[in-house]
Scaffold this active site. Structure first.
Site, short mmCIF file in Angstrom:
data_model
loop_
_atom_site.label_atom_id
_atom_site.label_comp_id
_atom_site.label_asym_id
_atom_site.label_seq_id
_atom_site.Cartn_x
_atom_site.Cartn_y
_atom_site.Cartn_z
N ARG A 166 -30.74 -23.41 52.84
CA ARG A 166 -32.13 -23.22 52.38
C ARG A 166 -32.90 -24.46 52.82
NH1 ARG A 166 -34.34 -21.19 46.56
NH2 ARG A 166 -33.77 -19.27 47.62
N HIS A 190 -36.92 -14.74 54.11
CA HIS A 190 -35.91 -14.74 53.03
C HIS A 190 -35.07 -13.47 53.21
CE1 HIS A 190 -33.85 -15.84 49.54
NE2 HIS A 190 -34.80 -15.80 48.62
N GLN A 202 -32.84 -12.02 50.34
CA GLN A 202 -33.62 -11.36 49.30
C GLN A 202 -33.88 -9.91 49.67
OE1 GLN A 202 -34.71 -12.83 46.32
NE2 GLN A 202 -35.03 -10.68 45.84
N ASP A 231 -44.82 -11.99 44.60
CA ASP A 231 -44.07 -13.25 44.58
C ASP A 231 -45.07 -14.36 44.25
OD1 ASP A 231 -42.14 -15.23 44.97
OD2 ASP A 231 -42.33 -15.24 47.15
N CYS A 256 -38.96 -11.28 43.51
CA CYS A 256 -37.71 -11.99 43.87
C CYS A 256 -37.32 -13.02 42.82
CB CYS A 256 -37.85 -12.63 45.25
SG CYS A 256 -39.10 -13.93 45.31
N ARG A 274 -28.63 -9.32 44.42
CA ARG A 274 -28.42 -10.45 45.34
C ARG A 274 -26.91 -10.67 45.51
NH1 ARG A 274 -32.25 -14.46 46.11
NH2 ARG A 274 -30.78 -15.18 47.67
N1 NVA Z 1 -41.83 -17.61 48.21
C1 NVA Z 1 -41.00 -18.37 47.31
C2 NVA Z 1 -39.70 -17.66 47.12
C3 NVA Z 1 -38.74 -18.34 46.20
C4 NVA Z 1 -37.45 -17.60 46.06
C5 NVA Z 1 -40.81 -19.78 47.83
O1 NVA Z 1 -40.65 -19.94 49.06
O2 NVA Z 1 -40.83 -20.72 47.05
N1 CP Z 2 -35.18 -15.31 44.67
C1 CP Z 2 -34.58 -16.48 44.92
O1 CP Z 2 -34.20 -16.79 46.08
O2 CP Z 2 -34.39 -17.26 43.83
P1 CP Z 2 -33.92 -18.77 43.78
O3 CP Z 2 -35.04 -19.61 44.36
O4 CP Z 2 -33.70 -19.05 42.33
O5 CP Z 2 -32.67 -18.92 44.61
#
Ligand code: NVA
Ligand code: CP
Length: 303
Positions: free
Chosen positions: A103, A130, A133, A221, A261, A289
């Site tokens: 990540r 993502h 997801q 989101d 998500c 997930r």
């Molecule tokens: N769009 C959000 C998703 C988190 C799972 C982010 O990038 O923070």
């Molecule tokens: N939806 C998702 O990826 O959640 P986290 O940021 O908690 O991993």
């Protein structure tokens, strides 16, 4: 199957169907308490530049339930944070583990990892996509509606990483997506163009009411993704009117379902009454997930 899973389009339709079918089976086996160890002896390195709850837990538990092991690596504790080159980290790590889930802030970081790693690399969220997801979201929609073909999906809010993967996923699934964003927060043009060129169906609008009318699924989101924190105040102002709340849900069919998500920001992109209401599928989505990623891990790591 590609070596890596950096984009939802790193798999084709057939591979998606196989992953969904394997995920369904793994879900049933888990509910029956059946244990198995198809990934015995395999290790997954999980590198996190940003926070995570679901991705961290589901990948770690997933590897464990498949008989393998996962290592949580906070990027800040690694030499990368002190300037070690990604290509060196990727090659060294490839000598120890069977796969890397990462990540990162920048998608290019994950791409560089994948280029230099000799083992599968999985995108656990970047600024661009993502894809993990989306595996869970597609699984959840399929569980609820049966067929995905001709479903109408509405995205309300920021044209962000999750939105991009949702748009691209129309190429694989047969559903169409209508995206409602304020001016300036549309998904990137190249994502929209690529999707259309590959036969996916995406429609961009401004009005949340227009997007949710006739929709079977409404997805939202956060308005402030990780990395966007400096713009928080401005974003909260711009996105007002884009909350998925009871008022907006009145423009949709009572049979429509809601996905998020998570993490959710109640009172911002989604109202508490919708999160907790009968149309919400968010907990099944979060659970899936685990099952979807286990199916992905089996495909990528089992030799
Ligand atoms: N769009 C959000 C998703 C988190 C799972 C982010 O990038 O923070
Ligand atoms: N939806 C998702 O990826 O959640 P986290 O940021 O908690 O991993």
């Amino acid at each position: 199957m590609n070596k890596d899973f950096l984009s939802i389009l790193d798999i084709n339709k057939t591979e998606l169907e196989q992953i969904l079918s394997e995920a369904k089976q793994l879900k049933t086996l888990k509910k029956q308490g059946v244990v198995h160890d198809v990934l015995r002896g395999k290790n997954l390195a999980m590198i996190f530049e940003k926070s995570s709850t679901r991705t961290h837990i589901s990948f770690e538990v997933g590897m464990n339930e498949l008989g393998g092991h996962a290592l949580f690596l906070n990027a800040r504790d690694m030499q990368i944070w002190r300037g070690e080159e990604i290509r060196d980290t990727a090659r060294a790590a490839s000598r120890y583990v069977s796969g890397i889930m990462i990540r990162a802030y920048k998608h290019s970081t994950i791409e560089e990892f994948a280029r230099f790693a000799t083992i599968p690399v999985i995108n656990g969220l970047s600024d661009l996509e993502h894809p993990c997801q989306l595996l869970a979201d597609i699984m959840t929609m399929q569980e609820h509606f049966g067929s995905l073909k001709d479903l109408k999906v509405a995205w309300v809010g920021d044209g962000n990483n999750v939105c991009n993967s949702l748009i691209l996923s129309t190429v694989l699934t047969g559903y169409s997506v209508t995206v409602a964003t304020p001016n300036g927060y549309e998904p990137p043009e190249d994502i929209v163009k690529k999707t259309r060129a590959l036969g996916g169906k995406v429609n961009l609008v401004k009005s949340p009411e227009q997007a949710v009318k006739d929709a079977h699924v409404i997805v939202t989101d956060t308005w402030v993704s990780m990395g966007d924190d400096a713009e928080r105040e401005e974003r909260l102002k711009t996105f007002s009117g884009y909350t998925v709340d009871a008022g907006l849900m009145r423009h949709a069919s009572p049979d429509a379902r809601v996905l998020h998500c998570l993490p959710a920001h109640r009172g911002e992109e989604i109202a508490d009454e919708v999160m907790e209401g009968g149309q919400s599928l968010v907990w099944d989505e979060a659970e899936n997930r685990l099952h979807a990623q286990k199916a992905l891990l089996v495909r990528l790591l089992r030799k």
